[in-house]
Design an enzyme around this catalytic site. Structure first.
Site, PDB file in Angstrom:
ATOM      1  N   TYR A   1     -23.196 -39.026 -37.273  1.00 20.35           N
ATOM      2  CA  TYR A   1     -23.142 -39.039 -35.818  1.00 20.35           C
ATOM      3  C   TYR A   1     -23.867 -37.843 -35.201  1.00 20.35           C
ATOM      4  O   TYR A   1     -23.372 -37.199 -34.277  1.00 20.35           O
ATOM      5  CB  TYR A   1     -21.688 -39.094 -35.330  1.00 20.35           C
ATOM      6  CG  TYR A   1     -20.914 -40.248 -35.893  1.00 20.35           C
ATOM      7  CD1 TYR A   1     -21.286 -41.559 -35.617  1.00 20.35           C
ATOM      8  CD2 TYR A   1     -19.813 -40.032 -36.721  1.00 20.35           C
ATOM      9  CE1 TYR A   1     -20.588 -42.624 -36.151  1.00 20.35           C
ATOM     10  CE2 TYR A   1     -19.105 -41.102 -37.260  1.00 20.35           C
ATOM     11  CZ  TYR A   1     -19.505 -42.391 -36.972  1.00 20.35           C
ATOM     12  OH  TYR A   1     -18.821 -43.444 -37.516  1.00 20.35           O
TER      13      TYR A   1
ATOM     14  N   TYR B   1     -11.391 -49.670 -33.723  1.00 17.69           N
ATOM     15  CA  TYR B   1     -12.429 -49.169 -34.629  1.00 17.69           C
ATOM     16  C   TYR B   1     -12.039 -49.549 -36.058  1.00 17.69           C
ATOM     17  O   TYR B   1     -10.905 -49.334 -36.476  1.00 17.69           O
ATOM     18  CB  TYR B   1     -12.590 -47.654 -34.522  1.00 17.69           C
ATOM     19  CG  TYR B   1     -13.541 -47.100 -35.557  1.00 17.69           C
ATOM     20  CD1 TYR B   1     -14.920 -47.190 -35.377  1.00 17.69           C
ATOM     21  CD2 TYR B   1     -13.065 -46.526 -36.728  1.00 17.69           C
ATOM     22  CE1 TYR B   1     -15.795 -46.711 -36.338  1.00 17.69           C
ATOM     23  CE2 TYR B   1     -13.937 -46.039 -37.693  1.00 17.69           C
ATOM     24  CZ  TYR B   1     -15.299 -46.136 -37.499  1.00 17.69           C
ATOM     25  OH  TYR B   1     -16.159 -45.674 -38.448  1.00 17.69           O
TER      26      TYR B   1
ATOM     27  N   ASP C   1      -5.280 -52.884 -40.300  1.00 15.48           N
ATOM     28  CA  ASP C   1      -6.103 -51.775 -40.775  1.00 15.48           C
ATOM     29  C   ASP C   1      -5.288 -50.482 -40.706  1.00 15.48           C
ATOM     30  O   ASP C   1      -5.161 -49.871 -39.649  1.00 15.48           O
ATOM     31  CB  ASP C   1      -7.362 -51.695 -39.908  1.00 15.48           C
ATOM     32  CG  ASP C   1      -8.276 -50.538 -40.273  1.00 15.48           C
ATOM     33  OD1 ASP C   1      -7.882 -49.693 -41.093  1.00 15.48           O
ATOM     34  OD2 ASP C   1      -9.388 -50.474 -39.713  1.00 15.48           O
TER      35      ASP C   1
ATOM     36  N   LYS D   1      -8.755 -43.426 -46.729  1.00 15.59           N
ATOM     37  CA  LYS D   1      -8.607 -42.044 -46.265  1.00 15.59           C
ATOM     38  C   LYS D   1      -7.598 -41.242 -47.088  1.00 15.59           C
ATOM     39  O   LYS D   1      -7.940 -40.685 -48.113  1.00 15.59           O
ATOM     40  CB  LYS D   1      -8.267 -42.016 -44.778  1.00 15.59           C
ATOM     41  CG  LYS D   1      -9.434 -42.414 -43.873  1.00 15.59           C
ATOM     42  CD  LYS D   1      -9.171 -42.087 -42.426  1.00 15.59           C
ATOM     43  CE  LYS D   1     -10.333 -42.492 -41.522  1.00 15.59           C
ATOM     44  NZ  LYS D   1     -11.541 -41.708 -41.716  1.00 15.59           N
TER      45      LYS D   1
END
Length: 434
Positions: A24, A152, A253, A282
């Site tokens: 990013y 997201y 998710d 994660k």
């Protein structure tokens, strides 16, 4: 010439700028890049000698902090056996143990585990599972997904297609993505009284498109990169009911919320529901080695395997990497053998008290805490490139995005270290103007 020789500190950032493209960022104007020489506990030690307290858990993954002796040893022990082996036609103890544990600790019925190597791929796997399931049922027209705005789910193309198409970070690719259905983000906060009107439009969409929808996919309770928004467990409970009523699959998710971050081991538990398919990643390996997993129930696995093709069509090269599985097992053991619920509650209580003064600024629209997630929401977007150097000068590592400044510290953080994070947030917020 040895190309992999150690790089002197004074050359590190110069060579980084010449060759490394960070996430990013613009390659030509990357902004602040900080060189980390080593990390210990909740501290990042910079190459220039400064030390920063990590308020991000390295993008929400390092539950137990850095350089943990138990996790280090798990990697060393596995390394002495094998670092990697293909998972097609082969299995190994670390993967079997991890899959067995995940089947026990995740919501009821999720007893099949498909490993992958990142959260985005775990979502891709989930989407493919849903489509292949319906194809096996003779309903190949079910290829659309219903999801929520402000959501997201990752950076790969399938995952991007179910991220918010307008306000999300992937709007540039909208013309190249598969187009799906987006309901309004839940309007009810975590503690707000739930009303049926909150989900009326969602219910209308699911009824209207039920013959085309393969699954609903959403982040449970916390919409992460979409603004750190917390919504009512009753909303999630009603989503499960609507999916059941209309015979639509539910994908949840939990890549950002799994392993205790919200105060429950998995955020689904706030609503007491179990999805058909669950994505995790994660914190699965506590930030050591990339690993993710997609779990499903018997309905999905049987439905796919009894279909025309008979096999699930996916297979990552590094699937169930032994090193990653070994450290994941050690991380889960560390977590479950600790009083993590009290730890998370204490972190949340301290952040709630110490971030509260941010509410006094007129340009702060909300301050909220759930589990070990603390959020200061501003009326306007912040300039991350300007704020990050300010945080570094205060001795902390905090990366704002959009209009939120948030904290997701490692669970091992001390009270004093956490106070340094919250104090830095307050000081930086105080410098902003409406």
């Amino acid at each position: 010439m040895i190309y992999t020789q150690e790089i002197a500190n004074h050359d590190l950032l110069r060579l980084d700028r010449a060759h490394v493209w960070h996430p990013y960022t613009s390659f030509t104007q990357p902004g602040m890049i900080t060189a980390v020489s080593h990390a210990q506990g909740v501290e990042l030690h910079l190459a220039d000698g400064r030390v920063l307290i990590d308020g991000m858990s390295s993008w929400w993954s390092t539950l137990h902090g850095y350089n943990h002796p138990v996790l280090n040893q798990a990697v060393i022990d596995q390394l002495g056996k094998m670092a990697h082996v293909m998972f097609a036609g082969v299995t190994h103890e670390s993967a079997v143990k991890l899959a067995t544990t995940l089947a026990k600790i995740t919501p009821e019925g999720l007893n099949k585990v498909f490993f992958s190597d990142s959260g985005s791929v775990a979502v891709e796997v989930a989407l493919k599972m849903a489509i292949q399931y319906w194809h096996s049922q003779g309903q190949a027209q079910r290829t659309m997904f219903l999801t929520l705005k402000r959501g997201y789910h990752g950076d790969t193309f399938g995952a991007m297609s179910v991220c918010d198409p307008q306000s999300g970070m992937h709007h540039l690719f909208h013309h190249a993505l598969s187009h799906h259905l987006f309901a309004e983000a839940p309007p009810c906060g975590f503690d707000d009284p739930f009303q049926e009107s909150h989900i009326a439009k969602f219910a209308q969409m699911i009824q209207q498109h039920r013959q085309k929808i393969a699954a609903v996919i959403l982040e449970p309770i916390v919409q992460g990169a979409g603004g750190m928004r917390f919504y009512s467990p009753d909303y999630l409970r009603r989503v499960r009911e609507l999916c059941d009523k209309n015979e639509i699959l539910l994908i949840v998710d939990e890549i950002a919320t799994g392993f205790g971050r919200t105060g429950k081991l998995f955020a689904c538990e706030h609503a007491g529901i179990s999805p058909d398919i669950l994505c995790i990643g994660k914190a699965l390996t506590a930030g050591y080695i990339t690993l993710a997993a997609t779990l499903c129930n018997d309905k999905i696995s049987n439905g796919i395997c009894k279909g025309e093709n008979g096999i699930f069509m996916h297979g990552p090269t590094y699937m169930a990497n032994p090193l990653a599985c070994a450290v994941a097992n050690a991380s889960i053991d560390l977590l479950l053998n600790s009083d993590w619920q009290t730890t998370v509650a204490n972190i949340g209580q301290q952040m709630r008290a110490e971030l509260a003064p941010c509410k006094d600024f007129s340009y702060v629209s909300d301050v909220r805490v759930l589990g070990a997630i603390g959020v200061v929401e501003l009326e306007n977007a912040v300039d991350t490139s300007k704020l990050m150097p300010m945080f570094v000068e205060l001795g902390v590592w905090i990366r704002p995005f959009g209009n939120v400044i948030y904290l997701m510290p490692p669970f091992i953080i001390s009270k004093d270290q956490l106070s340094k994070l919250t104090s830095a947030v307050l000081k930086v917020v105080a410098t902003l103007t409406k």
